[in-house]
Design an enzyme around this catalytic site. Structure first.
Site, mmCIF file in Angstrom:
data_model
loop_
_atom_site.group_PDB
_atom_site.id
_atom_site.type_symbol
_atom_site.label_atom_id
_atom_site.label_comp_id
_atom_site.label_asym_id
_atom_site.label_seq_id
_atom_site.Cartn_x
_atom_site.Cartn_y
_atom_site.Cartn_z
ATOM 1 N N ARG A 70 33.260 30.037 44.956
ATOM 2 C CA ARG A 70 31.956 29.681 44.389
ATOM 3 C C ARG A 70 30.968 29.357 45.502
ATOM 4 O O ARG A 70 29.827 29.826 45.487
ATOM 5 C CB ARG A 70 32.106 28.480 43.450
ATOM 6 C CG ARG A 70 32.737 28.820 42.106
ATOM 7 C CD ARG A 70 33.227 27.569 41.380
ATOM 8 N NE ARG A 70 33.633 27.825 40.006
ATOM 9 C CZ ARG A 70 34.792 28.387 39.652
ATOM 10 N NH1 ARG A 70 35.646 28.758 40.590
ATOM 11 N NH2 ARG A 70 35.089 28.572 38.374
ATOM 12 N N SER B 186 37.080 31.463 31.451
ATOM 13 C CA SER B 186 35.912 30.665 31.826
ATOM 14 C C SER B 186 35.157 31.318 32.977
ATOM 15 O O SER B 186 33.995 30.995 33.225
ATOM 16 C CB SER B 186 36.342 29.258 32.231
ATOM 17 O OG SER B 186 37.131 29.285 33.415
ATOM 18 N N GLN B 187 35.801 32.253 33.688
ATOM 19 C CA GLN B 187 35.140 32.906 34.823
ATOM 20 C C GLN B 187 33.928 33.714 34.379
ATOM 21 O O GLN B 187 32.964 33.858 35.132
ATOM 22 C CB GLN B 187 36.132 33.790 35.564
ATOM 23 C CG GLN B 187 37.200 33.001 36.303
ATOM 24 C CD GLN B 187 38.252 33.882 36.942
ATOM 25 O OE1 GLN B 187 38.181 35.111 36.864
ATOM 26 N NE2 GLN B 187 39.230 33.270 37.575
ATOM 27 N N ASP C 67 46.625 27.421 35.715
ATOM 28 C CA ASP C 67 47.339 27.789 36.939
ATOM 29 C C ASP C 67 48.486 26.835 37.264
ATOM 30 O O ASP C 67 49.319 27.131 38.125
ATOM 31 C CB ASP C 67 46.371 27.867 38.121
ATOM 32 C CG ASP C 67 45.490 29.104 38.060
ATOM 33 O OD1 ASP C 67 45.845 30.041 37.310
ATOM 34 O OD2 ASP C 67 44.454 29.148 38.754
ATOM 35 N N ASN D 110 45.671 33.127 27.785
ATOM 36 C CA ASN D 110 44.964 33.584 28.985
ATOM 37 C C ASN D 110 45.915 33.912 30.133
ATOM 38 O O ASN D 110 45.571 34.674 31.043
ATOM 39 C CB ASN D 110 43.963 32.516 29.455
ATOM 40 C CG ASN D 110 42.795 32.366 28.493
ATOM 41 O OD1 ASN D 110 42.711 33.081 27.505
ATOM 42 N ND2 ASN D 110 41.907 31.443 28.777
#
Length: 420
Positions: free
Chosen positions: A31, A171-172, A297, A320
């Site tokens: 980011r 969410s990306q 993750d 996901n």
């Protein structure tokens, strides 16, 4: 090292003790790299992760005219004119999901054509919801399969005033649009079309990083963010250690009743995977049901740890995980059952682990297929701490986010045997 090569972890009967500093956060590093590239001036990013994923992002930004220096192992110095230029060739991003999703949105600001591509695994990872949103706002996007490669025809500006996105799959997508929105000619609303959003905590990471680089965001409406047309300002930014990487060390500590100093307390992480600390701390009496939707993750770590728990564990909210670097639900199922038949079952998207403390001290002939997925390799190394004979394919794949993982284990006294 290739997929034919393996690493075998020798079980330890001693508590693992020592000090290991996790690498910088992959999520925050990618980011910050992008936002620094969109900001006019020079930004110094300290504590950054240097890995395959961040290398792909930095190389792609260099292709688009951004100057990036690397004076040491944890610093990027990013100098930009405040915009991205059309690259001469495709942007190859390996299997870096954050880089692909973020750049697919960001390159719509380029005046010209940009192709975003990845490796054979990335070409199976869906990106359709993000593309649909871009197309709905008049952006020319060509992607026949709904997965990379994607060709984007940018016109050098962001004319949209509202992006609507289904964030249920990732969410990306939401983060990609939020970061793009600050480059708009006018304020831009980013609105969810449903109630669900995968790993919402990562959106909070995005907003914090955007604000650090000068963005102004109004979050007064639930599920809607209004981003001012502020652009970004260069900034010096400190990146915290990677919470996902920390989960392996926390679990190794719990499995061996050790004490590993990470130089940062669990409560001081802002990343959503740090929530796994509370679950790990409950071992060997982990909850009967664990919702993985907001700490995705960390689930591979928790699933392997659960194999040694006192009671069975059901993992839910895993849909996901099927579209990550590999189908992690299936990979975890297959790996656990390679260690001992019947250790795991799958019910739709739920993973059920038939925990057994007596598994520790046994011997297996398990060959773990990592599917080139760093998290599968790292989590099954934990099983090797307690079960003899666990062989893990393609050990070098940990370089995606934690190149020093095997050395970190060795520094704690773990014996590793590399073969092939």
């Amino acid at each position: 090292m290739t997929a034919q090569q393996t690493v075998t972890v020798t079980p330890t009967t001693l508590p693992l003790k020592g000090r290991v500093i996790p690498p910088g956060s992959k999520s925050i590093t990618n980011r910050a790299l992008l936002l620094a590239a969109l900001a006019k001036g020079t930004s110094r990013l300290k504590g950054a992760l240097k890995s395959d994923d961040t290398r792909h992002m930095s190389v792609a930004l260099r292709q688009m005219g951004v100057t990036i220096e690397e004076p040491d192992d944890t610093t990027f110095i990013v100098t930009s004119a405040g915009h991205l230029n059309a690259p001469q060739g495709p942007l190859f991003l390996g299997n870096a999901g954050t880089a692909v999703r973020f750049l697919t949105a960001a390159v719509t600001t380029v005046d010209g054509s940009v192709t975003v591509d990845g490796d054979e695994y990335m070409r199976k990872r869906p990106i359709g919801p993000l593309l649909d949103t871009l197309r709905a706002n008049g952006i020319n996007v060509d992607c026949p399969t709904g997965c990379p490669p994607v060709r984007i025809q940018g016109n050098g500006k962001v004319a949209a005033t509202r992006f609507e996105i289904d964030g249920g799959l990732s969410s990306q997508y939401v983060s990609a649009l939020l970061m793009l929105a600050a480059c708009g000619e006018n304020p831009v609303e980013v609105a969810l079309t449903g109630d669900q959003i995968g790993a919402r905590g990562y959106v909070d990471l995005t907003l914090a990083c955007m604000r650090a680089f000068g963005a102004s965001i109004d979050v007064s409406q639930k599920g809607t963010w209004t981003v001012a047309a502020s652009g970004y300002r260069a900034n010096d930014y400190l990146i915290e250690p990677d919470a996902s990487a920390a989960t392996y060390l926390w679990a190794a500590e719990a499995l061996t009743q050790g004490r590993i100093d990470l130089d940062v307390a669990a409560k001081d992480f802002t990343q959503p995977d740090a929530k796994a600390w509370e679950v790990i701390a409950s071992f060997p009496r982990m909850p009967a049901v664990i919702d993985g939707s907001q700490m995705q993750d960390a689930i591979p770590t928790l699933a392997v740890l659960a194999a040694f728990n006192e009671t069975p564990v059901r993992f839910v909210g895993l849909a996901n995980l099927r579209v990550k670097e590999c189908d992690r639900v299936q990979a975890l199922h297959d790996g656990l059952n390679a260690i001992r038949a019947g250790l795991a079952t799958v019910e739709i998207d739920d993973l059920l682990v038939a925990s057994d403390p007596a598994l520790a001290g046994t011997t297996t002939d398990a060959l773990i297929d990592t599917h080139a997925d760093h998290r599968i390799a790292m989590c099954f190394a934990l099983a090797g701490l307690k079960v003899a004979g666990v062989r893990i394919q393609d050990p070098k794949c940990v370089g995606k986010t934690y190149p020093g993982y095997w050395k970190a284990l060795e520094s704690l006294g773990v014996s590793l045997t590399f073969a092939g």
